[in-house]
Design a protein around this motif. Sequence first.
Motif: not given
Length: 302
Positions: A110, A115, A137, A143, A205
């Motif tokens: 993160a 985030t 995430l 990501r 996400y």
Amino acid sequence: MRIRSSLTGLALVAALLPLPAQALEIFACEPEWAALAQALAPEARISSATHAYQDPHYIEARPSLIARLRRADLAICSGASLEAGWLPALQQRAANPKVQPGRAGMLFAAEHVETIDQLDHVPFGAGDVHPEGNPHLHLDPERIRQVAAVLSERLGRADPEQAAQYRAAYLRWSLSWQQRMDKWRERAEPLRGRTLVVQHSTFDYFWRWLGLEVVADLEPKPGVPPTPGHLASLVEDVKAEQPLAIVHSWYQDPQSAQWLAQKTGLPVLALPSTTEPEQGIERLDQLFDHLLAQLLEQVDAG
Ligand SMILES: [Zn+2]
């Protein structure tokens, strides 16, 4: 004497030969990071502290985990306070300087991506929310790629002799990951604009990446288990909205989702929130393939 001297000679030769490369020890807090490490460092010894049937917010700092963290050259965790309830105790008791907070051997994913749902301040009674934003995430393929780039660099720092190999493995992985992302986006076209009922922000996400929208959460507040009163308050809105499904993670008790399903006639969809080798979901691409297939099945059925 002759025997002895020849033994000494052998010992000397052995000492001059390069040692077999010591496998890197990697401690992952969650299976998804173990899977990513496996893709970038296939020779490493990798273990995950949690599995798909466990809630990664809450596990016990067991002695076996302390021992594993003590041996680790590198640790990779989600961060954003996901492991705040158990990792600090492990770090303290493992007393391994390589993986203490702030060291290159301690990678919090993160800290290297943006985030979602960050808060300037946490209002009183807000539930289990974190100012650093949603820690789940790894359910965003883009990501994941950003974290992979950092992990590849950290592998090189932990094991400089193999740095070029880690870099090459990352470049190969990244190329194929990009191709997969393009395909997933294409396959996900029928999901765009559809809605879901969820239990916790685990997949937020992923929904964003796919263009899916959450219309209700079975949790009254983040991290607070569903209550009968809250569930009852959802029935009418959910009926009117006609979402694709009521989704919960494998590690969650399905009762609340099943109750709402009975009241609304919606299907319940239990999804893995991470990789699970024993269910044939060993790699991250298999996880996203599985999630997409499960969602698309709901579209076809609806
Ligand atoms: Zn969470």
